[in-house]
Structure formats: structure tokens, C-alpha cells
Scaffold this motif. Structure first.
Motif, mmCIF file in Angstrom:
data_model
loop_
_atom_site.group_PDB
_atom_site.id
_atom_site.type_symbol
_atom_site.label_atom_id
_atom_site.label_comp_id
_atom_site.label_asym_id
_atom_site.label_seq_id
_atom_site.Cartn_x
_atom_site.Cartn_y
_atom_site.Cartn_z
ATOM 1 N N LYS A 181 -63.257 -32.278 64.522
ATOM 2 C CA LYS A 181 -63.873 -31.290 64.945
ATOM 3 C C LYS A 181 -62.332 -31.222 65.915
ATOM 4 O O LYS A 181 -62.705 -31.007 66.767
ATOM 5 C CB LYS A 181 -64.566 -32.499 66.142
ATOM 6 C CG LYS A 181 -66.173 -32.633 65.608
ATOM 7 C CD LYS A 181 -67.276 -33.207 66.216
ATOM 8 C CE LYS A 181 -68.857 -33.223 65.931
ATOM 9 N NZ LYS A 181 -69.718 -33.405 67.126
ATOM 10 N N THR A 182 -61.713 -30.159 65.367
ATOM 11 C CA THR A 182 -60.737 -29.324 65.803
ATOM 12 C C THR A 182 -61.176 -27.931 65.373
ATOM 13 O O THR A 182 -61.481 -27.404 63.922
ATOM 14 C CB THR A 182 -59.137 -29.766 64.784
ATOM 15 O OG1 THR A 182 -59.720 -28.912 63.981
ATOM 16 C CG2 THR A 182 -59.397 -31.259 65.592
ATOM 17 N N ARG A 183 -60.111 -26.853 65.419
ATOM 18 C CA ARG A 183 -60.305 -25.809 65.241
ATOM 19 C C ARG A 183 -59.942 -25.237 64.105
ATOM 20 O O ARG A 183 -60.023 -24.695 63.113
ATOM 21 C CB ARG A 183 -59.564 -24.319 66.047
ATOM 22 C CG ARG A 183 -59.612 -22.872 65.982
ATOM 23 C CD ARG A 183 -58.437 -22.477 66.905
ATOM 24 N NE ARG A 183 -59.454 -22.036 67.909
ATOM 25 C CZ ARG A 183 -58.788 -21.194 68.975
ATOM 26 N NH1 ARG A 183 -57.379 -20.914 69.070
ATOM 27 N NH2 ARG A 183 -59.628 -21.383 70.369
ATOM 28 N N LEU A 184 -58.866 -25.945 63.088
ATOM 29 C CA LEU A 184 -58.690 -25.644 62.131
ATOM 30 C C LEU A 184 -59.452 -26.760 60.801
ATOM 31 O O LEU A 184 -60.135 -26.436 60.067
ATOM 32 C CB LEU A 184 -56.838 -27.010 62.074
ATOM 33 C CG LEU A 184 -56.611 -27.687 60.705
ATOM 34 C CD1 LEU A 184 -56.235 -25.911 59.811
ATOM 35 C CD2 LEU A 184 -54.816 -27.913 60.452
ATOM 36 N N GLY A 185 -60.204 -27.962 61.689
ATOM 37 C CA GLY A 185 -61.024 -28.402 60.771
ATOM 38 C C GLY A 185 -62.607 -27.448 60.340
ATOM 39 O O GLY A 185 -62.511 -27.415 59.406
ATOM 40 N N ALA A 186 -62.743 -26.630 61.607
ATOM 41 C CA ALA A 186 -63.313 -24.973 61.241
ATOM 42 C C ALA A 186 -63.114 -24.606 60.226
ATOM 43 O O ALA A 186 -64.048 -23.975 59.756
ATOM 44 C CB ALA A 186 -64.217 -24.837 62.959
ATOM 45 N N VAL A 187 -61.955 -24.276 60.353
ATOM 46 C CA VAL A 187 -61.360 -23.185 59.369
ATOM 47 C C VAL A 187 -61.331 -23.723 58.021
ATOM 48 O O VAL A 187 -61.773 -23.207 57.089
ATOM 49 C CB VAL A 187 -59.953 -22.402 59.764
ATOM 50 C CG1 VAL A 187 -59.794 -22.269 58.400
ATOM 51 C CG2 VAL A 187 -60.054 -21.813 60.863
ATOM 52 N N ILE A 188 -61.010 -24.494 57.829
ATOM 53 C CA ILE A 188 -61.198 -25.247 56.578
ATOM 54 C C ILE A 188 -62.419 -25.837 55.774
ATOM 55 O O ILE A 188 -62.723 -25.712 54.755
ATOM 56 C CB ILE A 188 -60.243 -27.264 56.910
ATOM 57 C CG1 ILE A 188 -58.845 -26.362 56.879
ATOM 58 C CG2 ILE A 188 -60.584 -28.155 55.484
ATOM 59 C CD1 ILE A 188 -58.052 -28.425 57.539
#
Length: 211
Positions: free
Chosen positions: A116-123
Motif C-alpha cells: 500500500k504505497t504509491r509505487l505499489g498502486a502504480v505496479i
């Protein structure tokens, strides 16, 4: 007694959260069903019987805010509503739309649940878009297009519609790989981009928090 008193608020909080999630899921399902009405064709890129819409947007919002199951439920409910009020393909269009949408938001939701991070959302969004695009090929090849060909005059008419855009295509599978898979990928990326733009402003509603 202390343990009981401590447990009571926790149980109440869980019950409140469950009711809120059900309410938000129902609301997003209704919005998704409405968005399905606003589909449109892009005949310069793909035959006009293949429609573009962004009805997976509420489902992706649900998957990111409440988990993958909520996202899949939104896909299911919106297609049931669409079949009742908007269906024109005997339900096969809604079945295929559900399968693709569930693959998209389900896979994205699972990844985001554990990162649950911004990078996680993009991935998560990128992986979900790719999964939906890949799944679109067997779903269309084995399910939707055989039914459409039986309903509307044969598979040759469908392939001819693709040949009007690219005369060299040879067979349904090639049509799906050249046209439908990239089209579905772009659709997922558009939905993902809109989700990133509106998720934060909608977060208080989705999560039940005050600003």
C-alpha cells in the motif's frame, strides 16, 4: 470484564466498517452500471462493435480502498444491472465484461493489498491492465466471438470488419492479438490514470474518514 469491555468497541467497529463497505460497494456498483451506458466506439482503431468505456473505474476504486473482493463484487453487480437494463447480446457481453473486469481489479487489488504505497498502486494498476489485456484474448476467442458469430451471421463477417482496418490479418486469433489486446491494455491504463487523479479527493468517502 476488562477483556469484554475492550472487545465490545472492536466488534462494533468491525460491524460498522462492514456496513460502510457494503454501502460504498453498492454505491460504486451503481455508478459503474451507469458508466456502462456511456460506451463509444473508436472505428479508426478497432471495429465499431468493440466499445470503449470506463466502467471499471469504480471497481478499481473499490479494490484499492476496500480490497480485491469488493472490486470484483462491483464488476459483478454492474454487469447484472447492465444485463437487466442495457443488455443487447443475450448476456454474453456482460459475462465477458465481468471476466475481464474481475481479472483487472482483482489482480490489482491483491497487489495493492500487500504493498500500500504509491509505487505499489502504480505496479498494481500496470499488472492489472496487462492481465486484463492478456485474458481478453482467450475470453473473446473461446467465449464471446463464437457466440457473436452464431448470433450475427458467422465468424467471417467479424474477421472482415478487422480486415477493413488491416487487410493482411489472417484469422480471428491474429485479429484479437493485433487489435483487441492492445485496445484492452489502453483501456486499463486510462482507467488507472483516472483512478490516480481522483482517488485522493475521494478517499474520505471511500474510507469513511473526515478530511
Amino acid at each position: 470484564m476488562t477483556n469484554t469491555k475492550t472487545a465490545e468497541p472492536t466488534t462494533m467497529a468491525r460491524s460498522t466498517r462492514r456496513v460502510r463497505n457494503m454501502t460504498v460497494t453498492a454505491m460504486l456498483s451503481a455508478v459503474a452500471a451507469v458508466l456502462m451506458f456511456f460506451d463509444f466506439s473508436l472505428p479508426m482503431f478497432i471495429p465499431s462493435f468493440v466499445k470503449m468505456d470506463i466502467s471499471e473505474l469504480p471497481a478499481l476504486l473499490a479494490a484499492f480502498s476496500m480490497g480485491p473482493v469488493s472490486g470484483v463484487v462491483v464488476c459483478l453487480v454492474k454487469n447484472i444491472l447492465a444485463a437487466i437494463f442495457h443488455g443487447s447480446t443475450g448476456g454474453i457481453g456482460e459475462v465477458c465484461n465481468f471476466l475481464l473486469g474481475a481479472a483487472f481489479v482483482g489482480s490489482a487489488g491483491v497487489i495493492y493489498k500487500y504493498k500500500k504505497t504509491r509505487l505499489g498502486a502504480v505496479i498494481a494498476a500496470l499488472v492489472g491492465s496487462v492481465v486484463m489485456a492478456v485474458i481478453s484474448v482467450p475470453v473473446n476467442y473461446f467465449l464471446s466471438y463464437p457466440v457473436y458469430s452464431a448470433m450475427f451471421g458467422g465468424i467471417d463477417l467479424i474477421i472482415d470488419a478487422y480486415r477493413a482496418l488491416r487487410p493482411s490479418v489472417n484469422g480471428l486469433l491474429e485479429c484479437l492479438l493485433i487489435f483487441n489486446m492492445p485496445f484492452t491494455l489502453v483501456k486499463g491504463l486510462i482507467v488507472s490514470l483516472i483512478t490516480f487523479l481522483i482517488y485522493k479527493p475521494l478517499s474520505p468517502v471511500l474510507h469513511g474518514r473526515n478530511r
